[in-house]
Write an enzyme that holds these catalytic residues in place. Structure first.
Site, short mmCIF file in Angstrom:
data_model
loop_
_atom_site.label_atom_id
_atom_site.label_comp_id
_atom_site.label_asym_id
_atom_site.label_seq_id
_atom_site.Cartn_x
_atom_site.Cartn_y
_atom_site.Cartn_z
CG ASP A 5 -2.09 -0.90 1.12
OD1 ASP A 5 -2.06 -1.81 0.28
OD2 ASP A 5 -3.05 -0.70 1.88
CG HIS A 49 2.18 0.02 4.41
ND1 HIS A 49 1.83 -0.85 5.41
CD2 HIS A 49 1.10 0.82 4.21
CE1 HIS A 49 0.58 -0.59 5.79
NE2 HIS A 49 0.12 0.42 5.09
ZN LIG Z 1 -2.67 3.17 3.13
#
Ligand SMILES: [Zn+2]
Length: 292
Positions: free
Chosen positions: A114, A261
């Protein structure tokens, strides 16, 4: 050819929708990473400009010439060509139920990354995935996509898939008025399609995992399934690569969707954890899949 293969792959995945959700979801949303320090502050930017207006302004049409009774010669080419019809620009509404499992059944895992793309961390993640022939899903932020269109093209060329993660990563998205909610989704979509014309964007992931019926329903109306996760790696806590690795090992079940992430702060620990996680997944017999 790569795009064609991607479409076939995605279609096959949809047809065999039978993923089993993995372990229980950890409570805290991903985007607290941003607040945890070092992340870029996206919440201050209230993006309301219309990219559609930008596009139409840049695409003059040939007007009829009254003297000749026929169309005038075409105007000079527009600076930005109009987007071709694509999956999400002529959207077919999809189910608005949260996706927490993989497309295929069996011993599968869907890795999701992400907040990117980022010039520093995304190439490192891509190189690691390459090493294990692993395919993943990148939930990209519109602002980041606009900044790094080349990285988006690389992601797609390598056979990974894209997910809309909103324009500005505004975690108040669930409380935004409908028009702003729509623009958070469509602006990121348009940034992705501008970088990779015609690419499918099968999912939307709400910033911070902020889901309401309105957020789910609006994403679904644009042809994007709301994508959640079953394993939060908690890499946003930056508690060390070993802790990230241990969390995934402990919580992952076949058919799981793992949240990690590749941007939004220093992701050195994520990269270090991934270096060990990928061979572990292979050794455990996991196949890399996309979300349902
Ligand atoms: Zn996010």
């Amino acid at each position: 050819m790569a795009l064609l293969a991607l479409l076939v792959l995605a279609a096959t995945g949809c047809a065999t929708d039978g993923g089993t959700p993995g372990g229980a979801r950890s409570g805290r949303p991903d985007a607290q990473a941003d607040a945890a320090g070092g992340g870029q502050d996206r919440t201050g930017a209230d993006g309301a400009p219309s990219s559609a207006a930008d596009r139409s302004a840049g695409a003059p049409r040939a007007a009829p010439d009254p003297r000749l009774g026929r169309a005038a010669p075409p105007a000079a080419p527009a600076a930005e060509p109009a987007l071709p019809p694509a999956f999400n620009t002529v959207p077919t509404p999809v189910a608005d139920t949260l996706v927490r499992g993989t497309a295929s059944s069996g011993r599968t895992v869907a890795l999701t990354f992400d907040d990117g793309p980022s010039s520093e961390w995304t190439p490192q993640v891509l190189a690691l995935l390459d090493r294990y022939d692993a395919k993943a899903t990148f939930c990209v932020v519109g602002e980041q996509a606009r900044e790094h269109p080349d990285l988006l093209r690389t992601i797609v060329a390598k056979g990974h898939q894209l997910c809309d993660h909103s324009e500005t990563h505004d975690e108040r998205i669930a409380r935004l008025p409908q028009a702003k909610l729509r623009s958070q989704i469509t602006m990121a979509r348009d940034a992705i399609l501008k970088a990779v014309p015609g690419v499918r964007i099968p999912w939307f992931r709400s910033p911070g995992g902020s889901w309401t019926a309105a957020v789910r329903g609006t994403a679904a109306s644009f042809g994007m399934k709301p994508l959640d996760w079953s394993v939060d790696s908690r890499d946003w806590e930056r508690g060390g690569a070993d802790r990230i690795l241990a969390t995934v090992k402990r919580e992952l079940r076949p058919g799981g969707v793992v949240l990690m992430h590749d941007a939004g702060g220093d992701r050195e620990q994520t990269v270090a954890a991934l270096t060990k996680l990928l061979p572990w997944l292979v050794a455990q017999g996991y196949r890399f899949d996309f979300p349902a």
